[in-house]
Write an enzyme that holds these catalytic residues in place. Sequence first.
Site, PDB file in Angstrom:
ATOM      1  CG  MET A  65     -22.698 -20.694 -19.214  1.00  0.00           C
ATOM      2  SD  MET A  65     -21.767 -22.178 -19.354  1.00  0.00           S
ATOM      3  CE  MET A  65     -20.303 -21.890 -18.399  1.00  0.00           C
TER       4      MET A  65
ATOM      5  N   GLY B 204     -17.830 -21.456 -21.383  1.00  0.00           N
ATOM      6  CA  GLY B 204     -18.724 -22.280 -21.949  1.00  0.00           C
ATOM      7  C   GLY B 204     -18.733 -23.804 -21.105  1.00  0.00           C
TER       8      GLY B 204
ATOM      9  CG  HIS C 116     -18.588 -15.639 -15.224  1.00  0.00           C
ATOM     10  ND1 HIS C 116     -17.557 -16.482 -15.435  1.00  0.00           N
ATOM     11  CD2 HIS C 116     -18.775 -14.695 -16.073  1.00  0.00           C
ATOM     12  CE1 HIS C 116     -17.037 -16.413 -16.773  1.00  0.00           C
ATOM     13  NE2 HIS C 116     -17.542 -15.195 -17.170  1.00  0.00           N
TER      14      HIS C 116
END
Length: 211
Positions: free
Chosen positions: A36, A141, A66
């Site tokens: 992220m 998130g 990811h």
Amino acid sequence: MIKLSPSILAADPLQMGSALQTIKQAKADELHFDVMDAHFVPNLSFGPSLLAAMKKAEPDLVYDVHLMLSDPCKYAEVFAEAGATIITVHQEAENFIPCLEKLRQLGVKVGASLKPGTPAHTLRPVLDRLDRVLLMTVEPGFGGQKLMPEVLGKARELRLMGFQGDIEADGGIGLQNMQLLADSGINVLVMGTAFFKAEDPAAFCAAVHAL
Ligand code: DX5
Ligand code: ZN
């Protein structure tokens, strides 16, 4: 067989080495590595050095990376070199289609992810370039959120569009709802919170494989 991909986002950040061993000893199918950038999603997580260290320690695991990044193309090569087996990028990100090409050239398996609000038909033009579709069953998130069941219909839509690759779901998945996902045509389950809270991770993994 339904595959389990435990997410290290839910592991104790001070115990990443033992999280890696827990995933391996539980005989999970993959390790889900959530990246992220605090821009595409409102959180900042792990970088390539952690992935490279894990790959060095356990080279035979499947690293399911990811990328929740605004411009994943910039980091595709870095994560491929760090040891990713599969790299999944978001349909909503910049340079989405060039990034799929780049991932193919890098020799990793290619995944595309949809946020809950993005319809499955947006992937129709690129389905033949994908090994995997990752359906976010929470807003990306953070771990520990509640699964959004309205997302599950996308799996059937993808099958009806002729997609035959892996369909993975990510977010809010546990023993209480995993049957619903398997029945929806989803064959890879990302679990973070549920997996790392399990008393017996090996038994937990066996329960997923028994679906
Ligand atoms: C969201 C993250 C989470 C995590 C798994 O961006 O990708 O979905 O991997 O979350 P939980 O803890 O709900 O299994
Ligand atoms: Zn994820």
